[in-house]
Design a protein around this motif. Structure first.
Motif, PDB file in Angstrom:
ATOM      1  N   LEU A   1      25.428  13.918 -10.820  1.00 28.37           N
ATOM      2  CA  LEU A   1      24.541  15.269 -10.631  1.00 28.37           C
ATOM      3  C   LEU A   1      24.939  16.157  -9.481  1.00 28.37           C
ATOM      4  O   LEU A   1      25.547  15.874  -8.558  1.00 28.37           O
ATOM      5  CB  LEU A   1      23.083  14.440 -10.251  1.00 28.37           C
ATOM      6  CG  LEU A   1      21.931  15.728 -10.257  1.00 28.37           C
ATOM      7  CD1 LEU A   1      21.922  16.424 -11.605  1.00 28.37           C
ATOM      8  CD2 LEU A   1      20.672  14.952  -9.530  1.00 28.37           C
ATOM      9  N   SER A   2      24.843  17.465  -9.842  1.00 27.14           N
ATOM     10  CA  SER A   2      25.295  18.426  -8.872  1.00 27.14           C
ATOM     11  C   SER A   2      24.512  19.671  -9.053  1.00 27.14           C
ATOM     12  O   SER A   2      23.445  19.594  -9.812  1.00 27.14           O
ATOM     13  CB  SER A   2      26.682  18.862  -9.114  1.00 27.14           C
ATOM     14  OG  SER A   2      27.326  19.406  -7.945  1.00 27.14           O
ATOM     15  N   GLY A   3      24.757  20.664  -8.226  1.00 21.46           N
ATOM     16  CA  GLY A   3      23.973  22.036  -8.659  1.00 21.46           C
ATOM     17  C   GLY A   3      23.005  22.291  -7.275  1.00 21.46           C
ATOM     18  O   GLY A   3      22.797  21.075  -6.646  1.00 21.46           O
ATOM     19  N   PHE A   4      22.573  23.519  -7.245  1.00 19.44           N
ATOM     20  CA  PHE A   4      21.737  23.867  -6.190  1.00 19.44           C
ATOM     21  C   PHE A   4      20.162  23.507  -6.483  1.00 19.44           C
ATOM     22  O   PHE A   4      19.524  24.441  -6.863  1.00 19.44           O
ATOM     23  CB  PHE A   4      22.095  25.291  -5.809  1.00 19.44           C
ATOM     24  CG  PHE A   4      23.255  25.680  -5.215  1.00 19.44           C
ATOM     25  CD1 PHE A   4      23.349  25.302  -4.096  1.00 19.44           C
ATOM     26  CD2 PHE A   4      24.092  26.280  -6.027  1.00 19.44           C
ATOM     27  CE1 PHE A   4      24.926  25.815  -3.204  1.00 19.44           C
ATOM     28  CE2 PHE A   4      25.435  26.584  -5.473  1.00 19.44           C
ATOM     29  CZ  PHE A   4      25.771  26.357  -4.127  1.00 19.44           C
ATOM     30  N   LEU A   5      20.122  22.197  -6.621  1.00 24.94           N
ATOM     31  CA  LEU A   5      18.660  21.739  -6.777  1.00 24.94           C
ATOM     32  C   LEU A   5      17.599  22.382  -5.904  1.00 24.94           C
ATOM     33  O   LEU A   5      16.443  22.664  -6.224  1.00 24.94           O
ATOM     34  CB  LEU A   5      18.653  20.485  -6.841  1.00 24.94           C
ATOM     35  CG  LEU A   5      19.603  19.481  -7.735  1.00 24.94           C
ATOM     36  CD1 LEU A   5      19.343  18.075  -7.574  1.00 24.94           C
ATOM     37  CD2 LEU A   5      19.714  19.961  -9.021  1.00 24.94           C
ATOM     38  N   ASN A   6      17.964  22.611  -4.724  1.00 22.43           N
ATOM     39  CA  ASN A   6      17.030  22.948  -3.729  1.00 22.43           C
ATOM     40  C   ASN A   6      16.654  24.386  -3.896  1.00 22.43           C
ATOM     41  O   ASN A   6      15.540  25.008  -3.219  1.00 22.43           O
ATOM     42  CB  ASN A   6      17.743  22.992  -2.277  1.00 22.43           C
ATOM     43  CG  ASN A   6      18.890  23.826  -2.195  1.00 22.43           C
ATOM     44  OD1 ASN A   6      19.937  23.497  -3.074  1.00 22.43           O
ATOM     45  ND2 ASN A   6      19.036  24.641  -1.115  1.00 22.43           N
ATOM     46  N   LEU A   7      17.247  25.165  -4.946  1.00 16.75           N
ATOM     47  CA  LEU A   7      16.549  26.690  -5.137  1.00 16.75           C
ATOM     48  C   LEU A   7      16.202  26.780  -6.477  1.00 16.75           C
ATOM     49  O   LEU A   7      15.749  27.808  -6.875  1.00 16.75           O
ATOM     50  CB  LEU A   7      17.941  27.484  -5.004  1.00 16.75           C
ATOM     51  CG  LEU A   7      19.008  27.316  -3.655  1.00 16.75           C
ATOM     52  CD1 LEU A   7      20.112  28.543  -3.969  1.00 16.75           C
ATOM     53  CD2 LEU A   7      18.079  27.741  -2.525  1.00 16.75           C
ATOM     54  N   MET A   8      15.889  25.509  -7.156  1.00 17.17           N
ATOM     55  CA  MET A   8      15.270  25.694  -8.327  1.00 17.17           C
ATOM     56  C   MET A   8      13.764  26.234  -8.466  1.00 17.17           C
ATOM     57  O   MET A   8      13.148  25.457  -7.279  1.00 17.17           O
ATOM     58  CB  MET A   8      15.230  24.507  -9.198  1.00 17.17           C
ATOM     59  CG  MET A   8      16.819  24.084  -9.638  1.00 17.17           C
ATOM     60  SD  MET A   8      16.919  22.748 -10.543  1.00 17.17           S
ATOM     61  CE  MET A   8      18.696  23.115 -11.468  1.00 17.17           C
ATOM     62  N   SER A   9      13.040  26.428  -9.335  1.00 18.61           N
ATOM     63  CA  SER A   9      11.969  26.651  -9.572  1.00 18.61           C
ATOM     64  C   SER A   9      11.284  25.203  -9.783  1.00 18.61           C
ATOM     65  O   SER A   9      11.975  24.464 -10.228  1.00 18.61           O
ATOM     66  CB  SER A   9      11.383  27.454 -10.857  1.00 18.61           C
ATOM     67  OG  SER A   9      11.669  26.890 -11.940  1.00 18.61           O
TER      68      SER A   9
END
Length: 719
Positions: A574-582
């Motif tokens: 898993l990666s990605g800017f999860l903290n900026l998700m809706s």
């Protein structure tokens, strides 16, 4: 021993493998070959083929069979040892001219369709012998169901950065054409071959290939080498043969001089044979074999979800400020390992690429110390991990000057430099001591439980240590490297090692018998990852095949579901800017991780299959499945027809049905069964599946392009 008279030649059977239909046969002259007693002797291949300086081939060309030494090697003795469910037979051969002795080890298990081979050569003569090539396994007499070659299909896999596991197939006769042997009195001089180049063992091709016929009978092979390897197949007396090698002089600058009393052991290789079921059945057998040869480790059972900060996210620029919100979000999403990837050591104004080697944390990146970040990872219920590239030292690193020159790869008396890096020779005590100190500090003192071991240069043919050849130096280094990796796990049994070589460029079972995971690719485009993810199980067991899932806040729900789905039948990276998700986006991520955790107990024992065949790069519809003990799982992707930039594989393979929102998959193993398909991810009503028990087919509907679905097929509840 059983003696069988065939034609005019008496052959003695000294070993048998009933599941493969193979026997080791000795003729009246003492030559040993693998085959069946009723096969033409000339179509078989000597059990060991060796070229040595002064002792070449009897028929010159591109083939490395029909060697003078191989023809002279004669039977001495054999013995069989049984234990741990396996049978190991060693056949002893000798060359009366050079004094070369060969011990051929054949390992098999009752009821299993594989044969593992390895050869140890020893010089029992009075003069040095300079080896130039040695086979690990040979097999001749391969034909289709009609006893000829016209119905054989050859399968092999091209491999490249960002484009791993690209399987090809061609009629055997398209690659090895008939040459009218009767008119010339000789076989051809050529063959079909694939081989590695340099220190990326899978930088060009996978060391895995197969021959199959129209009835689904398949021969599949794998060479287990992190250094050089090569296989060839061609025609011999009207039948096909296969010869499997480690490094050789012509392709890898490998030669090895055996002084009297000295020995050399080849890399291992395995042959798999299945009577029906084609590649699916053969890869199932190979998957079981791979599970049996690797080091036992709890990671293969628990399959923790891994978050890695690199791909399409921090991209080598981690700091405390950037990591802290990602750590919190990853923990909330269900990740169980958090890996700080490249850049954590970067405190150099000129960049880290050519300055690596000391592996100390960068103070400006972690003002409160890296322990602050590692503690935060643990606080959120995850195991901390770090990226490491242990075999390289940047040209600007202090280690490039403090370590002795002999600790680095050299050729022609000069230190090798590639892309701003030198390469450590782990055989040297100073190099190994340095790496031991680094890992014992990271793991023993810092509490790191996961190391991503990357490898981002191709250093070429190897290193010349004294009089050794470059290829022999590379093989020696890699054997020492595997021993070093094993020693880390001996000292730190809970440590998890990920094998990475710019993604999948060192994806071999020398490495994967020791490392717990394999990075399958560096591919950053989610639309181009599906053929890699779907075919990854041909190169690694599903529970070792790590696939990136990098959802982003600027993606649609379809795009997020698409990138997540591709990882759910392997290991989730898993990666990605999860903290900026809706909230809606983040819930979709969490639902995928929950689905993965629900099915992962079955992954480590499941076998792969491909109901649409192995994917091509341009395929619109791609499907990959796992057969578990209780259920069957399927990932199905639908992409835009031109996503790969060319003609679709369905068209090239004669499957050019109109592209629509439905795809029918053949599942012959389940024909007649009452099966209930369930959508596991994404849990939306617009992805659907309908089972047709009578003909064993599943129709999957994906109304929109560039979407994917994970399905479970389980026994339907009784009415």
């Amino acid at each position: 021993m059983l003696t069988a008279a065939v034609g005019t030649a008496e052959r003695t059977r000294i070993w048998s493998h009933p599941d493969l239909g193979l026997h080791a046969l000795v003729d009246a002259a003492g030559s040993v070959r693998l085959g069946r007693p009723d096969q033409e002797w000339a179509g078989l291949v000597p059990l060991v083929e060796v070229t040595a300086t002064g002792h070449g081939r009897m028929w010159s060309g591109e083939r490395f069979i029909e060697t003078a030494i191989g023809d002279r090697l004669t039977y001495r003795a054999h013995e069989t040892v049984q234990g741990r469910g396996r049978e190991r037979t060693t056949i002893h051969l000798a060359d009366p001219v050079t004094g070369l002795a060969a011990e051929v080890t054949l390992e098999a298990s009752s009821g299993a369709g594989f044969l593992r081979g390895q050869v140890r050569l020893a010089n029992e003569g009075s003069a040095p012998l300079r080896l130039e090539s040695v086979t690990t396994l040979t097999l001749g007499g391969i034909a289709d169901a009609d006893g000829d070659l016209d119905g054989l299909t050859l399968h092999w896999a091209d491999n490249d950065w960002l484009a791993e596991c690209r399987w090809r197939q061609a009629a055997f006769r398209d690659q090895v054409v008939p040459l009218s042997r009767s008119a010339h009195g000789h076989e051809g001089r050529g063959c079909f071959e694939r081989y590695s180049q340099g220190s990326w063992s899978t930088g060009r091709h996978l060391p895995v290939a197969a021959l199959s016929d129209q009835e689904g009978r398949t021969w599949l092979w794998q060479i287990e080498s992190s250094a050089g390897w090569r296989f060839e197949t061609g025609e011999r007396e009207g039948a096909a043969y296969v010869a499997l090698f480690g490094p050789d002089d012509a392709h890898h600058q490998w030669h090895h001089t055996l002084a009297p009393g000295e020995g050399f052991t080849t890399v291992p290789a395995v042959l798999v044979r299945t009577e029906a079921g084609g590649l699916d059945a053969a890869f199932g057998e190979l998957t079981d074999y791979r599970r049996g040869i690797r080091r036992v480790h709890p990671d293969h059972r628990t399959l923790p979800v891994i978050y890695n900060d690199y791909m399409n996210t921090l991209m080598g620029d981690p700091t405390t400020e950037k990591l802290m919100p990602l750590i919190e979000a990853a923990g909330a999403a269900g990740a169980e390992v958090f890996v700080i990837d490249a850049g954590w050591y970067d405190d150099d104004a000129q960049g880290w690429w050519d300055a690596v080697g000391a592996w100390e944390p960068a103070p400006h990146r972690f003002p409160g110390g890296i322990q602050e970040v590692l503690d935060a990872i643990r606080r959120h219920g995850m195991t901390p991990g770090l990226w490491l590239e242990p075999e390289v030292v940047g040209v600007r690193s202090p280690l490039a000057h403090s370590l002795p020159p002999e600790a680095f790869f050299q050729r022609g008396g000069l230190r090798v430099t590639e892309h701003g890096r030198h390469h450590l020779d782990v055989r040297h005590p100073a190099a190994r001591a340095h790496l031991d100190e680094v890992v014992d500090r990271l793991v023993g003192e810092w509490g790191v439980g996961y190391l991503k071991l990357d490898y981002n240069i191709n250093i070429g043919p190897g290193t010349e240590n004294g009089l050794e050849s470059a290829g022999a130096g590379l093989l020696g280094h890699h054997r020492a490297h595997l021993d070093w990796m094993s020693s880390l796990l001996d000292r730190h049994p809970g440590l998890v090692l990920e094998n990475c070589g710019s993604g999948g460029l060192r994806m071999d079972y020398a490495q994967l018998a020791v490392a717990q995971l394999q990075s399958t690719s560096d591919q950053q485009d989610p639309l181009r990852y599906p053929p890699i993810a779907a075919a990854a199980a041909t190169a690694a067991t599903p529970e070792q095949a790590a696939v990136w899932a990098y959802p982003q806040p600027d993606q649609s729900l379809d795009e997020i579901a698409f990138t997540l789905t591709g990882a759910l039948l392997g290991r989730v990276h898993l990666s990605g800017f999860l903290n900026l998700m809706s909230d809606e986006q983040f819930d979709l991520v969490r639902s995928a991780i929950r689905a993965y955790k629900d099915i992962r107990p079955e992954i480590s024992g499941a076998l792969p299959f491909w109901p649409l065949g192995l994917p091509a790069w341009e395929d619109t519809w791609i499907a990959h499945g796992l057969r578990g003990q209780d259920s069957t799982y399927l990932t199905v992707w639908r992409r835009e027809p031109d996503v790969g930039g060319g003609e679709t594989a369905q068209s090239r393979h004669g499957r050019n049905e109109p592209v629509d929102d439905r795809c029918t998959l053949a599942l012959p193993r389940l024909r007649g069964a009452h099966v209930h398909p369930t959508v596991l991810h994404p849990a939306t009503a617009d992805a659907a599946a309908e089972w047709h028990a009578a003909d064993g087919k599943l129709t999957v509907s994906l109304p929109r392009a560039n979407t994917a679905v994970l399905l479970r097929l389980s026994s339907a509840p009784s009415q």
